[in-house]
Design a protein around this motif. Structure first.
Motif, PDB file in Angstrom:
ATOM      1  N   TYR A 312       0.683  -1.047  -0.212  1.00  0.00           N
ATOM      2  CA  TYR A 312       0.145   0.008  -0.064  1.00  0.00           C
ATOM      3  C   TYR A 312       0.837   1.363  -0.104  1.00  0.00           C
ATOM      4  O   TYR A 312       2.013   1.347   0.286  1.00  0.00           O
ATOM      5  CB  TYR A 312      -0.966   0.019   1.220  1.00  0.00           C
ATOM      6  CG  TYR A 312      -1.867  -1.317   1.175  1.00  0.00           C
ATOM      7  CD1 TYR A 312      -2.794  -1.396   0.305  1.00  0.00           C
ATOM      8  CD2 TYR A 312      -1.428  -2.305   2.180  1.00  0.00           C
ATOM      9  CE1 TYR A 312      -3.659  -2.334   0.566  1.00  0.00           C
ATOM     10  CE2 TYR A 312      -2.274  -3.504   2.338  1.00  0.00           C
ATOM     11  CZ  TYR A 312      -3.327  -3.651   1.310  1.00  0.00           C
ATOM     12  OH  TYR A 312      -4.209  -4.620   1.432  1.00  0.00           O
ATOM     13  N   VAL A 313       0.100   2.470  -0.291  1.00  0.00           N
ATOM     14  CA  VAL A 313       0.984   3.561  -0.419  1.00  0.00           C
ATOM     15  C   VAL A 313       1.457   3.997   1.114  1.00  0.00           C
ATOM     16  O   VAL A 313       2.720   4.257   1.378  1.00  0.00           O
ATOM     17  CB  VAL A 313       0.082   4.818  -0.727  1.00  0.00           C
ATOM     18  CG1 VAL A 313       0.812   6.058  -0.618  1.00  0.00           C
ATOM     19  CG2 VAL A 313      -0.531   4.569  -2.034  1.00  0.00           C
ATOM     20  N   SER A 402       8.356   3.978  -3.433  1.00  0.00           N
ATOM     21  CA  SER A 402       6.652   4.241  -3.470  1.00  0.00           C
ATOM     22  C   SER A 402       6.111   3.102  -4.146  1.00  0.00           C
ATOM     23  O   SER A 402       7.009   2.106  -4.851  1.00  0.00           O
ATOM     24  CB  SER A 402       6.563   5.523  -4.449  1.00  0.00           C
ATOM     25  OG  SER A 402       7.007   5.179  -5.829  1.00  0.00           O
ATOM     26  N   GLY A 404       4.039   2.885  -6.640  1.00  0.00           N
ATOM     27  CA  GLY A 404       4.290   2.885  -8.263  1.00  0.00           C
ATOM     28  C   GLY A 404       5.619   2.247  -8.824  1.00  0.00           C
ATOM     29  O   GLY A 404       5.551   1.625  -9.601  1.00  0.00           O
ATOM     30  N   LYS A 432      -3.465  -3.308  -7.906  1.00  0.00           N
ATOM     31  CA  LYS A 432      -2.728  -2.225  -6.954  1.00  0.00           C
ATOM     32  C   LYS A 432      -2.793  -0.697  -7.829  1.00  0.00           C
ATOM     33  O   LYS A 432      -2.655   0.195  -7.066  1.00  0.00           O
ATOM     34  CB  LYS A 432      -1.431  -2.681  -6.881  1.00  0.00           C
ATOM     35  CG  LYS A 432      -1.262  -3.704  -5.730  1.00  0.00           C
ATOM     36  CD  LYS A 432      -1.853  -3.400  -4.565  1.00  0.00           C
ATOM     37  CE  LYS A 432      -2.355  -4.708  -3.537  1.00  0.00           C
ATOM     38  NZ  LYS A 432      -2.717  -4.108  -2.227  1.00  0.00           N
ATOM     39  N   GLU A 433      -2.789  -0.953  -9.053  1.00  0.00           N
ATOM     40  CA  GLU A 433      -2.929   0.263  -9.846  1.00  0.00           C
ATOM     41  C   GLU A 433      -4.096   1.389  -9.557  1.00  0.00           C
ATOM     42  O   GLU A 433      -4.172   2.399  -9.315  1.00  0.00           O
ATOM     43  CB  GLU A 433      -2.585   0.062 -11.487  1.00  0.00           C
ATOM     44  CG  GLU A 433      -1.472  -0.379 -11.799  1.00  0.00           C
ATOM     45  CD  GLU A 433      -0.358   0.647 -11.827  1.00  0.00           C
ATOM     46  OE1 GLU A 433      -0.601   1.834 -11.262  1.00  0.00           O
ATOM     47  OE2 GLU A 433       0.734   0.596 -12.314  1.00  0.00           O
ATOM     48  N   HIS A 436      -3.697   2.614  -6.153  1.00  0.00           N
ATOM     49  CA  HIS A 436      -2.923   4.080  -6.027  1.00  0.00           C
ATOM     50  C   HIS A 436      -3.565   5.302  -6.825  1.00  0.00           C
ATOM     51  O   HIS A 436      -3.516   6.177  -6.164  1.00  0.00           O
ATOM     52  CB  HIS A 436      -1.837   3.482  -6.865  1.00  0.00           C
ATOM     53  CG  HIS A 436      -0.588   4.565  -6.885  1.00  0.00           C
ATOM     54  ND1 HIS A 436      -0.584   5.562  -7.984  1.00  0.00           N
ATOM     55  CD2 HIS A 436       0.109   5.166  -5.942  1.00  0.00           C
ATOM     56  CE1 HIS A 436       0.257   6.491  -7.578  1.00  0.00           C
ATOM     57  NE2 HIS A 436       0.784   6.029  -6.370  1.00  0.00           N
TER      58      HIS A 436
END
Length: 455
Positions: A312-313, A402, A404, A432-433, A436
């Motif tokens: 996760y972020v 990160s 990304g 996951k994209e 985000h």
């Protein structure tokens, strides 16, 4: 009766009779580790011995969103077809907090042709374990799982705070390894241990970690699939127990600013099934070549696996210099500043500890990924870098900073994808994209504070 590890369906039914179970929670862990499924009356469960769910149920983001287009639908049929779920008798546990006698059983996901659904987390771990099995190696793992107890907080805009203990006060300073600090929450942990005993979870040591309200539970070493189930069950258990004591338990990687993050350190070794010897040690007790190759595989592929270890972020807030979390893939003996640690142990207990993984990681995906990295190291005879004998925090960052960046590395590592399954990597990265993208829609207090009138 046989141990649950070797349960068949007849023994499962006998066990349900002994426990006088009237309801069954039929569970499937999704990509985030959330328990999906249905609750069935005992008779319905016995008659059907399985159920169906749409296959996308295990492949959604933590926000409940699905990708609307793209490679995701090259794997998942856009017609929203069913998975056929089969209970694993070895996974059955009582639900100790239920009012009526209730059992919980984890299910595996199959398609209509009887093949494991490749993107279901349990399927991925089974796939990796099968590779070790084909080599005659038995992987042995032992997770150490950190988490925070926090005061109830129903407003997501408000920062989390440590809960109030028996003394009527909340922690304001760090209490690493303090017995008295753990005793502040005795009533809660008495419930946790009682629940774990009734569920036959093999939890070992409970300690107070560095952060205010931060705890750690250790599990006895065992086979990866069974231990992933235990971590999955334990998370449900401690959350439920905390709610009953007017607090929350959270496995966020970095729930409180200024406090250390929470990890899931995983100790891992391999046993040669034919000889019973630890594959990481030679007969004379020295470290084996496989030990070093395993570390080499971790060093090469951990950066690519970070989207699974730090999903996760929020996960990347934990991985910063001098915060009790690693920033690189150095390795060392009895060195807690590195990402890959070899604890001091006898030759038969020689093992490798992956310290990179966050507490927020799906245990099935994390175990599959760390074992896959080590497997590739041995198969490809990857030599590790020289051992780090100093402070690894003085070195450079070697991990993605990160989510990304981590997703790009995962997509690019074709060797790792071949072990985990290309369909799994496709579905996982697409999910996951969208997570985000959802995060990027939110404007944070930091941005309002520092950018509103200054730029």
């Amino acid at each position: 009766m046989a141990s649950k590890k070797h349960f068949n369906f007849a023994e499962l039914e006998q066990w349900l009779d002994q426990q006088r179970v009237t309801e069954i929670e039929c569970l499937v862990p999704d990509l985030t580790g959330v328990a999906r499924g249905k609750i069935l009356p005992r008779q319905k469960f016995t008659e059907d011995r399985g159920m169906r769910l749409p296959e996308a149920v295990v492949a959604m983001g933590v926000t409940g969103e699905f990708p609307e287009e793209g490679p995701y639908y090259d794997v998942i049929n856009p017609t929203d077809r069913d998975m056929h779920l089969r209970p694993d008798p070895a996974s059955v546990r009582i639900v100790p907090w239920a009012t009526d006698p209730t059992a919980q059983v984890i299910h595996d996901c199959y398609d209509r042709d009887g093949n494991l659904v490749p993107f279901a987390p349990r399927s991925v771990l089974r796939r990796v374990c099968d590779l070790f099995d084909a080599e005659g190696w038995d992987p042995v793992v032992a997770p150490e799982l950190e988490f925070y107890l926090v005061a109830r907080n129903t407003d997501p805009d408000m920062p989390l705070k440590p809960p109030i203990g028996r003394s009527g006060r909340s922690e304001t300073s760090r209490q690493a390894y303090s017995i008295d600090a753990v005793n502040e929450f005795d009533p809660l942990f008495e419930d946790v241990y009682e629940y774990c005993e009734k569920m036959e979870l093999n939890v070992d040591t409970l300690i107070h970690e560095i952060g205010a309200g931060q705890m750690e539970i250790n599990f006895f070493h065992a086979h990866p699939l069974g231990l992933a189930d235990e971590v999955f069950f334990f998370k449900r258990t401690v959350r439920e127990a905390a709610l009953r004591h007017d607090m929350y338990a959270t496995f966020m990687a970095k729930p409180i600013a200024g406090e250390p993050g929470s990890a899931m350190h995983i100790h891992q070794s391999l046993v040669n099934r034919k000889t019973g010897r630890n594959l990481f040690s030679n007969e004379d007790g020295t470290p084996s070549q496989e030990f070093f190759w395993y570390i080499g595989g971790l060093q090469k592929h951990i950066p690519s696996a970070m989207a699974l270890f730090a999903p996760y972020v929020n996960s990347y807030r934990r991985l910063s210099r001098h915060t009790a979390a690693p920033i690189n893939i150095q390795w060392g003996t009895d060195n807690r500043t590195v990402g890959i640690r070899s604890p001091v142990a006898s030759s038969q207990a020689r093992r490798v500890e992956n310290r990179v993984i966050g507490a927020d990681a799906n245990p099935y995906c994390a175990l599959a990924a760390t074992l896959a990295c080590g497997y590739l190291g041995i198969k490809n005879k990857i030599e590790p870098s020289p051992e780090c004998k100093g402070d690894a925090y003085l070195g450079d960052y070697q991990l993605p900073r990160s989510l990304g960046e981590a997703l790009e590395l995962l997509r690019a590592d074709k060797e790792l994808a071949a072990v985990l399954g290309e369909d799994f990597v496709t579905v996982y990265t697409e999910v996951k994209e969208i997570e985000h993208a959802e995060f990027m829609k939110v404007i944070s207090p930091w941005e309002r504070e520092h950018l509103l009138l200054h730029v």
